[in-house]
Design an enzyme around this catalytic site. Sequence first.
Site, PDB file in Angstrom:
ATOM      1  N   ASP A   1       6.190   8.147  -7.463  1.00  0.00           N
ATOM      2  CA  ASP A   1       6.923   9.973  -7.080  1.00  0.00           C
ATOM      3  C   ASP A   1       8.641   9.515  -7.465  1.00  0.00           C
ATOM      4  O   ASP A   1       9.235  10.488  -7.483  1.00  0.00           O
ATOM      5  CB  ASP A   1       6.992   9.934  -5.388  1.00  0.00           C
ATOM      6  CG  ASP A   1       5.366   9.625  -5.331  1.00  0.00           C
ATOM      7  OD1 ASP A   1       4.588   9.990  -6.014  1.00  0.00           O
ATOM      8  OD2 ASP A   1       5.250   9.886  -3.711  1.00  0.00           O
TER       9      ASP A   1
ATOM     10  N   HIS B   1     -30.273  18.220  -9.775  1.00  0.00           N
ATOM     11  CA  HIS B   1     -30.644  19.270  -8.823  1.00  0.00           C
ATOM     12  C   HIS B   1     -31.241  18.447  -7.398  1.00  0.00           C
ATOM     13  O   HIS B   1     -31.974  17.483  -7.938  1.00  0.00           O
ATOM     14  CB  HIS B   1     -31.763  20.360  -9.136  1.00  0.00           C
ATOM     15  CG  HIS B   1     -31.958  21.280  -8.758  1.00  0.00           C
ATOM     16  ND1 HIS B   1     -31.693  22.080  -8.207  1.00  0.00           N
ATOM     17  CD2 HIS B   1     -32.884  21.251  -7.700  1.00  0.00           C
ATOM     18  CE1 HIS B   1     -32.767  23.055  -7.402  1.00  0.00           C
ATOM     19  NE2 HIS B   1     -33.362  21.935  -7.216  1.00  0.00           N
TER      20      HIS B   1
ATOM     21  N   GLY C   1       0.451  -1.098   0.153  1.00  0.00           N
ATOM     22  CA  GLY C   1      -0.198  -0.160  -0.055  1.00  0.00           C
ATOM     23  C   GLY C   1       0.629   1.199  -0.036  1.00  0.00           C
ATOM     24  O   GLY C   1       0.388   2.525   0.363  1.00  0.00           O
TER      25      GLY C   1
ATOM     26  N   LYS D   1      -7.178  11.274   4.981  1.00  0.00           N
ATOM     27  CA  LYS D   1      -8.718  11.588   4.975  1.00  0.00           C
ATOM     28  C   LYS D   1      -8.906  10.902   5.788  1.00  0.00           C
ATOM     29  O   LYS D   1      -9.660  11.641   6.185  1.00  0.00           O
ATOM     30  CB  LYS D   1      -8.696  11.279   3.838  1.00  0.00           C
ATOM     31  CG  LYS D   1      -8.766  12.370   2.251  1.00  0.00           C
ATOM     32  CD  LYS D   1      -7.025  12.269   2.094  1.00  0.00           C
ATOM     33  CE  LYS D   1      -6.079  13.866   2.477  1.00  0.00           C
ATOM     34  NZ  LYS D   1      -4.878  14.063   1.400  1.00  0.00           N
TER      35      LYS D   1
HETATM   36  P1  FAD Z   1       5.080   4.854  -2.479  1.00  0.00           P
HETATM   37  O1  FAD Z   1       3.233   4.735  -2.334  1.00  0.00           O
HETATM   38  O2  FAD Z   1       5.534   6.185  -1.403  1.00  0.00           O
HETATM   39  O3  FAD Z   1       5.199   3.621  -2.748  1.00  0.00           O
HETATM   40  C1  FAD Z   1       6.468   3.122  -1.946  1.00  0.00           C
HETATM   41  C2  FAD Z   1       6.938   1.580  -1.746  1.00  0.00           C
HETATM   42  O4  FAD Z   1       8.071   1.365  -2.407  1.00  0.00           O
HETATM   43  C3  FAD Z   1       6.576   2.184  -0.334  1.00  0.00           C
HETATM   44  O5  FAD Z   1       6.132   1.303   0.299  1.00  0.00           O
HETATM   45  C4  FAD Z   1       8.368   1.646   0.130  1.00  0.00           C
HETATM   46  O6  FAD Z   1       8.799   0.957   1.532  1.00  0.00           O
HETATM   47  C5  FAD Z   1       8.825   0.577  -0.499  1.00  0.00           C
HETATM   48  N1  FAD Z   1      10.605   0.426  -1.029  1.00  0.00           N
HETATM   49  C6  FAD Z   1      11.421   1.743  -1.374  1.00  0.00           C
HETATM   50  N2  FAD Z   1      12.662   1.180  -1.867  1.00  0.00           N
HETATM   51  C7  FAD Z   1      12.068  -0.045  -1.681  1.00  0.00           C
HETATM   52  C8  FAD Z   1      13.537  -0.918  -1.774  1.00  0.00           C
HETATM   53  N3  FAD Z   1      13.929  -0.852  -2.452  1.00  0.00           N
HETATM   54  N4  FAD Z   1      13.140  -2.137  -1.328  1.00  0.00           N
HETATM   55  C9  FAD Z   1      11.581  -3.207  -1.427  1.00  0.00           C
HETATM   56  N5  FAD Z   1      10.271  -1.629  -1.376  1.00  0.00           N
HETATM   57  C10 FAD Z   1      11.103  -0.456  -1.141  1.00  0.00           C
HETATM   58  N6  FAD Z   1      -1.434  11.665  -3.517  1.00  0.00           N
HETATM   59  C11 FAD Z   1      -2.463  11.591  -3.575  1.00  0.00           C
HETATM   60  O7  FAD Z   1      -3.116  11.437  -4.788  1.00  0.00           O
HETATM   61  N7  FAD Z   1      -4.012  12.416  -3.117  1.00  0.00           N
HETATM   62  C12 FAD Z   1      -4.186  12.377  -1.069  1.00  0.00           C
HETATM   63  O8  FAD Z   1      -4.926  12.898  -0.706  1.00  0.00           O
HETATM   64  C13 FAD Z   1      -2.443  12.133  -1.083  1.00  0.00           C
HETATM   65  N8  FAD Z   1      -2.691  12.573   0.726  1.00  0.00           N
HETATM   66  C14 FAD Z   1      -0.746  11.934   0.876  1.00  0.00           C
HETATM   67  C15 FAD Z   1      -0.833  12.861   2.386  1.00  0.00           C
HETATM   68  C16 FAD Z   1       0.245  12.655   3.176  1.00  0.00           C
HETATM   69  C17 FAD Z   1       0.504  12.615   4.391  1.00  0.00           C
HETATM   70  C18 FAD Z   1       1.362  11.624   2.227  1.00  0.00           C
HETATM   71  C19 FAD Z   1       2.820  11.387   2.770  1.00  0.00           C
HETATM   72  C20 FAD Z   1       1.411  11.605   0.806  1.00  0.00           C
HETATM   73  C21 FAD Z   1       0.162  12.300   0.244  1.00  0.00           C
HETATM   74  N9  FAD Z   1      -0.464  11.447  -0.846  1.00  0.00           N
HETATM   75  C22 FAD Z   1      -1.881  11.719  -1.393  1.00  0.00           C
HETATM   76  C23 FAD Z   1       0.938  11.523  -2.256  1.00  0.00           C
HETATM   77  C24 FAD Z   1       0.837   9.500  -2.295  1.00  0.00           C
HETATM   78  O9  FAD Z   1       0.664   9.414  -1.108  1.00  0.00           O
HETATM   79  C25 FAD Z   1       2.048   9.644  -3.017  1.00  0.00           C
HETATM   80  O10 FAD Z   1       1.908  10.413  -4.383  1.00  0.00           O
HETATM   81  C26 FAD Z   1       1.690   7.845  -3.870  1.00  0.00           C
HETATM   82  O11 FAD Z   1       1.973   6.851  -1.782  1.00  0.00           O
HETATM   83  C27 FAD Z   1       2.782   7.303  -4.854  1.00  0.00           C
HETATM   84  O12 FAD Z   1       2.577   5.853  -4.737  1.00  0.00           O
HETATM   85  P2  FAD Z   1       4.100   5.130  -5.005  1.00  0.00           P
HETATM   86  O13 FAD Z   1       3.427   3.911  -5.441  1.00  0.00           O
HETATM   87  O14 FAD Z   1       5.038   6.034  -6.087  1.00  0.00           O
HETATM   88  O15 FAD Z   1       5.003   5.498  -4.072  1.00  0.00           O
HETATM   89  P1  NAD Z   2       4.017  20.300  -0.911  1.00  0.00           P
HETATM   90  O1  NAD Z   2       4.955  20.533  -1.785  1.00  0.00           O
HETATM   91  O2  NAD Z   2       2.685  20.596  -1.751  1.00  0.00           O
HETATM   92  O3  NAD Z   2       4.483  22.406   0.137  1.00  0.00           O
HETATM   93  C1  NAD Z   2       5.563  22.610   0.911  1.00  0.00           C
HETATM   94  C2  NAD Z   2       5.075  23.662   1.500  1.00  0.00           C
HETATM   95  O4  NAD Z   2       6.344  23.956   2.029  1.00  0.00           O
HETATM   96  C3  NAD Z   2       5.479  24.544   0.339  1.00  0.00           C
HETATM   97  O5  NAD Z   2       3.554  25.810   0.456  1.00  0.00           O
HETATM   98  C4  NAD Z   2       6.647  25.794   0.258  1.00  0.00           C
HETATM   99  O6  NAD Z   2       6.834  27.515  -0.438  1.00  0.00           O
HETATM  100  C5  NAD Z   2       7.204  25.435   1.618  1.00  0.00           C
HETATM  101  N1  NAD Z   2       8.352  25.404   2.166  1.00  0.00           N
HETATM  102  C6  NAD Z   2       9.478  24.784   1.035  1.00  0.00           C
HETATM  103  N2  NAD Z   2      10.406  24.995   2.160  1.00  0.00           N
HETATM  104  C7  NAD Z   2       9.861  26.375   3.101  1.00  0.00           C
HETATM  105  C8  NAD Z   2      10.694  25.932   4.386  1.00  0.00           C
HETATM  106  N3  NAD Z   2      12.125  25.982   4.575  1.00  0.00           N
HETATM  107  N4  NAD Z   2      10.139  27.149   5.163  1.00  0.00           N
HETATM  108  C9  NAD Z   2       9.084  27.399   5.124  1.00  0.00           C
HETATM  109  N5  NAD Z   2       8.233  26.696   3.948  1.00  0.00           N
HETATM  110  C10 NAD Z   2       8.896  26.001   3.322  1.00  0.00           C
HETATM  111  O7  NAD Z   2       4.937  19.814  -0.326  1.00  0.00           O
HETATM  112  P2  NAD Z   2       4.353  18.125   0.858  1.00  0.00           P
HETATM  113  O8  NAD Z   2       3.296  19.608   2.041  1.00  0.00           O
HETATM  114  O9  NAD Z   2       4.813  18.773   2.144  1.00  0.00           O
HETATM  115  O10 NAD Z   2       3.416  16.902  -0.220  1.00  0.00           O
HETATM  116  C11 NAD Z   2       4.843  16.835  -1.039  1.00  0.00           C
HETATM  117  C12 NAD Z   2       3.312  15.959  -1.448  1.00  0.00           C
HETATM  118  O11 NAD Z   2       2.801  14.985  -0.940  1.00  0.00           O
HETATM  119  C13 NAD Z   2       2.437  16.800  -2.550  1.00  0.00           C
HETATM  120  O12 NAD Z   2       4.108  17.779  -2.851  1.00  0.00           O
HETATM  121  C14 NAD Z   2       2.035  16.068  -3.039  1.00  0.00           C
HETATM  122  O13 NAD Z   2       2.001  16.036  -4.131  1.00  0.00           O
HETATM  123  C15 NAD Z   2       1.558  15.792  -2.019  1.00  0.00           C
HETATM  124  N6  NAD Z   2       0.484  15.674  -1.372  1.00  0.00           N
HETATM  125  C16 NAD Z   2      -0.934  14.862  -1.879  1.00  0.00           C
HETATM  126  C17 NAD Z   2      -1.792  15.244  -1.322  1.00  0.00           C
HETATM  127  C18 NAD Z   2      -3.516  15.810  -1.466  1.00  0.00           C
HETATM  128  O14 NAD Z   2      -3.059  14.984  -3.241  1.00  0.00           O
HETATM  129  N7  NAD Z   2      -4.053  16.252  -1.600  1.00  0.00           N
HETATM  130  C19 NAD Z   2      -1.938  15.358   0.014  1.00  0.00           C
HETATM  131  C20 NAD Z   2      -0.645  16.077   1.273  1.00  0.00           C
HETATM  132  C21 NAD Z   2       0.438  15.402   0.049  1.00  0.00           C
END
Ligand code: FAD
Ligand code: NAD
Length: 466
Positions: A313, A445, A41, A53
Amino acid sequence: MTKEITTKLLVIGGGPGGYVAAIRAGQLGVPTVLAEGASLGGSCLNIGCIPSKALIHAAHAFEAARQQAGGSPLGIRVQSPTLDIAQTVRWKDGIVARLTGGVGALLRKAGVQVHKGWAHIEDGKTVTVQPAGGGDTLRVRCEHLLLATGSEPVELPTVPFGGPIWSSTDALSPDVLPRRLVVVGAGYIGLELGIAYRKLGVEVTVVEAAQRVLPSYDEELTQPVLDALKKSGVVLHLGCSVLGWDEGQGVHVRNARADEFALPAERVLVAVGRRPRTAGFGLESLQLDMAGRHVAVDAHCRTSMRGVWAIGDVTGEPMLAHRAMAQGEVVAEQIAGQNRRFEPVAIPAVCFTDPEVVVVGKTPGEARAGGIDCIDAAFPFAANGRAMTLESTTGFVRVVARRDNHLVLGWQAVGQGVAELAAAFTQSLEMGARLEDIAGTIHAHPTLGEAVQEAALRGLGHAIHI
Ligand code: FAD
Ligand code: NAD
């Protein structure tokens, strides 16, 4: 001891990118192995999208109960609510467990071999996996290697993670709620979680380097979020940098005028971005072309080395789960012999603040900067009946379309519940809709979606309800 296996596809990383690629490859009969060092996941299900969420929903429910207790215009009378944060975290963990368990079941059903352990790349066709709980090392020889290793939070050297300095992962599983929380970064994570903590009753102060909150979105769109932050009592320090932290005074900050001051806080959430996970597992040895910090890929998600693919990512912005999943499917289908490319017209972005923000396709500014003569038209929720019944009339839906043929180029919305409009927005762009198509579609609506139709009608010069 080292055990050797061969497979057609090896996926490193079981996040939304990796697990979707593996399931799709399995469905298509491609022998597939997936290595995951932490939990199936990935970030999204375990420490990202889903738990955040869940926490946001719990915070919203708590705030709503508190507001009713304070005297409700709806006539609801409740006693002052209390919060059992340990139970909130257990409830959130239950959702995560159900979803990650479901991913495991789907992978099994698709015939994917899952190995729990950290992968280390020896070369483009050989990877060793060290089992998480000890035991024999596995050497996997593969025809195709898919990198789906995701991203990790960026650390600030002045306030490194640990103890009272939280990453988003810590903020999603608090033991107790701090009285005061300083959030560094007013981007996605900082505002989503900062607003949630405020609703849970915490005093929240946000420190942001840029002059605006959500600086990657346009100012008109983020204004209702800014208004709501101020109304809720979140204190903002924009254009500031963080110098350090100490237990006595809290977070030391410098503003644009070079004044220095301290913000007292028991906890500090640092949310200043995430960086692709490219180090520590032998990736450097492949000497792949990079684009800055992320692995460079073409429209097929191919890296610069034949047979090595990358998604999600680790391939950079936008770092969103749905992009990773879509790329995963595209790669699996190509390995199964299909002719696929990753070329979406638009990738929706939703920020789950209160109010929520949705951006799909081009903003008016982006369209004009690209030399396109465009129309932009907005419809406010203040004129939408459903929004009134939901007690949420802030925000609007805005459409951007070419002036010559009315082809829709983009949608933006801000308001309560607008995240659910993202599907309709994205479909209209993928299907090449024109303003007339949206305006001529009967929208149910009373729904927030009527604002979508009205924005299109307004773009054509004849909105009905404004
Ligand atoms: P990841 O989900 O990071 O998965 C990578 C996996 O690879 C991990 O499980 C890790 O353990 C594994 N891995 C890494 N290196 C190795 C290795 N060498 N060997 C084995 N396993 C390894 N995105 C949205 O679209 N909507 C949201 O609402 C949203 N909310 C977010 C809220 C938060 C707090 C955060 C932190 C992120 C959020 N994101 C959201 C971003 C979203 O989580 C990422 O864009 C997404 O998870 C990326 O998927 P991925 O498969 O590229 O990587
Ligand atoms: P972000 O890029 O969204 O925001 C980072 C913020 O930190 C920016 O506004 C930037 O100007 C500020 N910043 C950077 N350096 C700073 C400093 N030294 N001091 C003060 N402010 C500083 O990054 P995030 O909130 O960490 O989220 C990371 C990524 O995770 C997002 O870019 C997004 O791709 C993903 N994410 C997505 C969702 C969603 O889809 N709803 C939710 C959470 C995270």
